[in-house]
Motif scaffolding. Structure first.
Motif, PDB file in Angstrom:
ATOM      1  N   GLY A  86       0.791  -1.231   0.000  1.00 33.24           N
ATOM      2  CA  GLY A  86       0.000   0.000   0.000  1.00 33.24           C
ATOM      3  C   GLY A  86       0.816   1.270   0.000  1.00 33.24           C
ATOM      4  O   GLY A  86       0.259   2.364   0.092  1.00 33.24           O
ATOM      5  N   GLY A  87       2.149   1.152  -0.069  1.00 35.34           N
ATOM      6  CA  GLY A  87       2.974   2.337  -0.306  1.00 35.34           C
ATOM      7  C   GLY A  87       3.744   2.902   0.869  1.00 35.34           C
ATOM      8  O   GLY A  87       4.360   3.962   0.728  1.00 35.34           O
ATOM      9  N   GLY A  88       3.756   2.248   2.030  1.00 42.12           N
ATOM     10  CA  GLY A  88       4.452   2.808   3.188  1.00 42.12           C
ATOM     11  C   GLY A  88       5.926   3.052   2.950  1.00 42.12           C
ATOM     12  O   GLY A  88       6.448   4.136   3.223  1.00 42.12           O
ATOM     13  N   LEU A  89       6.615   2.046   2.409  1.00 40.35           N
ATOM     14  CA  LEU A  89       8.053   2.172   2.171  1.00 40.35           C
ATOM     15  C   LEU A  89       8.338   3.170   1.053  1.00 40.35           C
ATOM     16  O   LEU A  89       9.206   4.050   1.192  1.00 40.35           O
ATOM     17  N   ALA A  90       7.587   3.080  -0.037  1.00 37.67           N
ATOM     18  CA  ALA A  90       7.808   3.982  -1.174  1.00 37.67           C
ATOM     19  C   ALA A  90       7.525   5.435  -0.796  1.00 37.67           C
ATOM     20  O   ALA A  90       8.250   6.352  -1.216  1.00 37.67           O
ATOM     21  N   LEU A  91       6.489   5.651   0.006  1.00 38.57           N
ATOM     22  CA  LEU A  91       6.145   7.011   0.419  1.00 38.57           C
ATOM     23  C   LEU A  91       7.233   7.590   1.326  1.00 38.57           C
ATOM     24  O   LEU A  91       7.615   8.758   1.196  1.00 38.57           O
ATOM     25  N   GLY A  92       7.756   6.772   2.238  1.00 38.81           N
ATOM     26  CA  GLY A  92       8.854   7.227   3.086  1.00 38.81           C
ATOM     27  C   GLY A  92      10.084   7.571   2.268  1.00 38.81           C
ATOM     28  O   GLY A  92      10.758   8.578   2.524  1.00 38.81           O
ATOM     29  N   GLY A  97      13.389  12.082  -0.564  1.00 36.20           N
ATOM     30  CA  GLY A  97      13.901  12.691  -1.787  1.00 36.20           C
ATOM     31  C   GLY A  97      14.222  11.727  -2.914  1.00 36.20           C
ATOM     32  O   GLY A  97      14.699  12.145  -3.968  1.00 36.20           O
ATOM     33  N   LEU A  98      13.959  10.412  -2.708  1.00 35.44           N
ATOM     34  CA  LEU A  98      14.240   9.448  -3.765  1.00 35.44           C
ATOM     35  C   LEU A  98      13.093   9.423  -4.779  1.00 35.44           C
ATOM     36  O   LEU A  98      11.935   9.655  -4.424  1.00 35.44           O
ATOM     37  N   GLU A  99      13.422   9.112  -6.026  1.00 32.61           N
ATOM     38  CA  GLU A  99      12.434   9.141  -7.111  1.00 32.61           C
ATOM     39  C   GLU A  99      12.074   7.722  -7.552  1.00 32.61           C
ATOM     40  O   GLU A  99      12.896   6.999  -8.108  1.00 32.61           O
ATOM     41  N   SER A 100      10.817   7.328  -7.311  1.00 33.92           N
ATOM     42  CA  SER A 100      10.357   5.995  -7.716  1.00 33.92           C
ATOM     43  C   SER A 100      10.176   5.944  -9.229  1.00 33.92           C
ATOM     44  O   SER A 100       9.422   6.738  -9.794  1.00 33.92           O
ATOM     45  N   ILE A 101      10.858   4.993  -9.873  1.00 29.57           N
ATOM     46  CA  ILE A 101      10.723   4.856 -11.330  1.00 29.57           C
ATOM     47  C   ILE A 101      10.025   3.548 -11.713  1.00 29.57           C
ATOM     48  O   ILE A 101       9.619   3.369 -12.853  1.00 29.57           O
ATOM     49  N   PHE A 102       9.850   2.639 -10.730  1.00 24.71           N
ATOM     50  CA  PHE A 102       9.249   1.336 -11.040  1.00 24.71           C
ATOM     51  C   PHE A 102       8.817   0.693  -9.722  1.00 24.71           C
ATOM     52  O   PHE A 102       9.638   0.514  -8.831  1.00 24.71           O
ATOM     53  N   LEU A 103       7.529   0.384  -9.593  1.00 21.80           N
ATOM     54  CA  LEU A 103       7.017  -0.286  -8.402  1.00 21.80           C
ATOM     55  C   LEU A 103       6.236  -1.527  -8.830  1.00 21.80           C
ATOM     56  O   LEU A 103       5.340  -1.440  -9.671  1.00 21.80           O
ATOM     57  N   ASN A 104       6.590  -2.664  -8.267  1.00 18.03           N
ATOM     58  CA  ASN A 104       5.890  -3.907  -8.580  1.00 18.03           C
ATOM     59  C   ASN A 104       5.083  -4.382  -7.373  1.00 18.03           C
ATOM     60  O   ASN A 104       5.567  -4.387  -6.247  1.00 18.03           O
ATOM     61  N   SER A 247      33.965   3.435  -0.928  1.00 23.94           N
ATOM     62  CA  SER A 247      33.900   4.871  -1.229  1.00 23.94           C
ATOM     63  C   SER A 247      32.889   5.615  -0.369  1.00 23.94           C
ATOM     64  O   SER A 247      32.805   6.838  -0.422  1.00 23.94           O
ATOM     65  N   ALA A 248      32.102   4.882   0.416  1.00 25.46           N
ATOM     66  CA  ALA A 248      31.111   5.528   1.274  1.00 25.46           C
ATOM     67  C   ALA A 248      30.778   4.599   2.435  1.00 25.46           C
ATOM     68  O   ALA A 248      31.000   3.387   2.363  1.00 25.46           O
ATOM     69  N   LYS A 249      30.239   5.183   3.488  1.00 24.35           N
ATOM     70  CA  LYS A 249      29.882   4.412   4.678  1.00 24.35           C
ATOM     71  C   LYS A 249      28.415   4.617   4.995  1.00 24.35           C
ATOM     72  O   LYS A 249      27.954   5.742   5.178  1.00 24.35           O
ATOM     73  N   PHE A 250      27.662   3.504   5.037  1.00 23.42           N
ATOM     74  CA  PHE A 250      26.245   3.599   5.378  1.00 23.42           C
ATOM     75  C   PHE A 250      26.091   3.786   6.883  1.00 23.42           C
ATOM     76  O   PHE A 250      26.731   3.093   7.682  1.00 23.42           O
ATOM     77  N   SER A 251      25.245   4.738   7.259  1.00 22.74           N
ATOM     78  CA  SER A 251      24.966   4.988   8.676  1.00 22.74           C
ATOM     79  C   SER A 251      23.492   4.737   8.949  1.00 22.74           C
ATOM     80  O   SER A 251      22.621   5.248   8.221  1.00 22.74           O
ATOM     81  N   TRP A 252      23.193   3.970   9.979  1.00 24.48           N
ATOM     82  CA  TRP A 252      21.801   3.704  10.349  1.00 24.48           C
ATOM     83  C   TRP A 252      21.150   4.986  10.864  1.00 24.48           C
ATOM     84  O   TRP A 252      21.834   5.857  11.410  1.00 24.48           O
ATOM     85  N   PRO A 253      19.837   5.125  10.692  1.00 23.51           N
ATOM     86  CA  PRO A 253      19.180   6.372  11.111  1.00 23.51           C
ATOM     87  C   PRO A 253      19.242   6.604  12.618  1.00 23.51           C
ATOM     88  O   PRO A 253      19.237   5.659  13.407  1.00 23.51           O
ATOM     89  N   ALA A 396      10.357   4.487   7.371  1.00 26.31           N
ATOM     90  CA  ALA A 396      10.859   4.363   5.997  1.00 26.31           C
ATOM     91  C   ALA A 396      11.578   5.636   5.566  1.00 26.31           C
ATOM     92  O   ALA A 396      12.621   5.578   4.904  1.00 26.31           O
ATOM     93  N   ALA A 397      11.038   6.798   5.958  1.00 24.24           N
ATOM     94  CA  ALA A 397      11.668   8.071   5.597  1.00 24.24           C
ATOM     95  C   ALA A 397      13.029   8.215   6.272  1.00 24.24           C
ATOM     96  O   ALA A 397      13.983   8.718   5.671  1.00 24.24           O
ATOM     97  N   ALA A 398      13.127   7.766   7.532  1.00 22.55           N
ATOM     98  CA  ALA A 398      14.409   7.823   8.244  1.00 22.55           C
ATOM     99  C   ALA A 398      15.445   6.948   7.533  1.00 22.55           C
ATOM    100  O   ALA A 398      16.606   7.354   7.359  1.00 22.55           O
ATOM    101  N   LEU A 399      15.023   5.761   7.102  1.00 25.27           N
ATOM    102  CA  LEU A 399      15.918   4.884   6.344  1.00 25.27           C
ATOM    103  C   LEU A 399      16.274   5.522   4.998  1.00 25.27           C
ATOM    104  O   LEU A 399      17.419   5.435   4.538  1.00 25.27           O
ATOM    105  N   GLY A 400      15.300   6.157   4.375  1.00 26.24           N
ATOM    106  CA  GLY A 400      15.540   6.830   3.100  1.00 26.24           C
ATOM    107  C   GLY A 400      16.580   7.929   3.220  1.00 26.24           C
ATOM    108  O   GLY A 400      17.426   8.101   2.337  1.00 26.24           O
ATOM    109  N   ARG A 401      16.537   8.678   4.319  1.00 27.71           N
ATOM    110  CA  ARG A 401      17.530   9.743   4.517  1.00 27.71           C
ATOM    111  C   ARG A 401      18.931   9.153   4.718  1.00 27.71           C
ATOM    112  O   ARG A 401      19.922   9.727   4.262  1.00 27.71           O
TER     113      ARG A 401
END
Length: 412
Positions: A86-92, A97-104, A247-253, A396-401
């Motif tokens: 229903g879109g919770g993850l995609a909306l977050g 600021g991420l751009e959805s180009i394909f949702l299955n 080249s980069a380090k992922f940081s948890w929210p 989801a938004a916190a993870l997205g950031r």
């Protein structure tokens, strides 16, 4: 949703402190009885200074949430989402600021919800095993999805991709192999950690290694730490393509500065700028309503009189176990229990804290931090299912950031 600065939290109720520490309320009550914790005699609240040494409290005190909110994507990062629901993850992710180009998504009602709210999203309805991902011509920055937890075959020797054939994880792994996203994020139930004595997760790790990805150590995130008024837990897997891993380090929210409760979800305040509106919802049969009316806020079947306990529980009354989800009424002063796909299932009751009825659709949605203008499509049952299965939007938004920060580092 409001971005106003919240009041500084200087104390916790025993219920919220129990949620914060992931312990039963009776554990906090026992500590109070021993004198280890001393609630204020007038308010019943436990001052922060008594628990300021605890890791969970320290992490909230040192929160970088407000700083993280200012993160902007250096360019339009592309997102492919599988099992979109229903879109919770995609909306977050969109809020980050991420751009959805394909949702299955396979569920037709969930697809209607996605298309209704975001007509510009490329929603591809159907079985993931029949989807042609070669139609995606753009480079994919992020791939996300929550695959169902299924048993794998251990017959093979490689314990790699072939051992997962016939599962939805296999289909997600194939999509990762074909699209080669810079980073992927997969979410699942906490139980995946111990599923098949850890064998399932071990194969998943091997598969990602085989596909050319470095997997961050899997982490269980608790929604209550991410501005979500719900005690939901999800296992999060993040994988980085090997050519980018150095080249980069992922940081948890970072966690938010306080724990949200049902009052925050239903009333005007920090989460929403108005009181929750009345909406469609399930109803109790008359006799069940009469019994549920006797359950106090935050209570469950053991708070009923003995004769009502036996009537409500029937044969379950004589079985072992706490069965704490049965005849359960929520409390305005606590986060909600984890939402299920129906608020009136006997084993996982989600009764409104004040009124004697199941939670309504908009109440369900607010607990998952969907904005009020996100409208669900399909029957009442279909709407509850979409909301109950969703990733909470704020989490989801916190993870997205966090993903945006990581991709910004790569761009630099």
């Amino acid at each position: 949703m409001l971005d106003d600065q919240p009041p500084k939290i200087n104390s916790f109720s025993p219920e919220v402190l129990a949620d914060l520490l992931s312990v039963p309320k009776r554990t906090i009550e026992a500590r109070i009885k021993k004198g280890e914790l001393k609630p204020d005699p007038e308010t019943g609240l436990i001052s922060k200074c008594q628990v300021k040494h605890l890791e969970e409290v320290i992490s909230m005190e040192q929160s970088t949430w407000d700083t993280d909110l200012q993160v902007k994507c250096k360019r339009d990062y592309t997102l492919v989402e599988l099992f979109a629901g229903g879109g919770g993850l995609a909306l977050g992710m969109e809020q980050a600021g991420l751009e959805s180009i394909f949702l299955n998504e396979m569920d037709k009602h969930a697809c209607k919800t996605l298309r209704h709210n975001r007509p510009d999203w490329n929603v591809v309805e159907g079985d993931i095993s029949k989807i042609d991902f070669s139609v995606i011509k753009q480079d994919v920055d992020v791939l996300t999805g929550g695959f169902p937890c299924q048993a794998f075959s251990y017959a093979g020797k490689s314990l790699g991709l072939d051992d997962t054939r016939g599962t939805l994880f296999y289909e997600m792994a194939k999509a990762i192999k074909e699209l080669q996203p810079k980073v992927f994020l997969a979410e699942n139930v906490r139980a995946l950690l111990t599923h098949e004595n850890g064998e399932t997760l071990a194969i998943i790790k091997n598969v990602f290694e085989e596909l050319g990805y470095v997997l961050e150590e899997p982490r269980v995130l608790k929604a209550i730490f991410y501005k979500v008024p719900q005690k939901r837990e999800r296992l999060i897997l993040v994988g980085v393509r090997k050519d980018l891993a150095t080249s980069a380090k992922f940081s948890w929210p970072s966690p938010y500065k306080r724990i949200m409760t049902l009052k925050d979800a239903f009333e005007k305040g920090e989460l929403f700028d108005s009181k929750v509106e009345e909406s469609p919802g399930q109803e109790y049969p008359q006799r069940k309503k009469e019994i549920m009316a006797q359950v106090p806020p935050g209570g469950y079947w053991r708070d009923l009189k003995p004769e009502l306990q036996k009537e409500y529980m029937k044969g379950s009354y004589f079985l072992g176990g706490g069965k704490t989800g049965m005849a359960r009424r929520l409390s305005m002063n606590e986060p909600s229990l984890t939402l299920t796909t129906s608020p009136a299932q006997k084993q996982t009751e989600r009764c409104h804290p004040v009124e004697t009825r199941p939670l309504q659709i908009r109440e369900y949605a607010r607990i998952q931090t969907f904005p009020d203008n996100w409208e669900f499509q399909g029957s009442l049952t279909a709407q509850y299912k979409q909301i109950g299965n969703a990733v909470p939007v704020n989490m989801a938004a916190a993870l997205g950031r966090s993903l945006a920060k990581f991709l910004n580092q790569i761009e630099s």
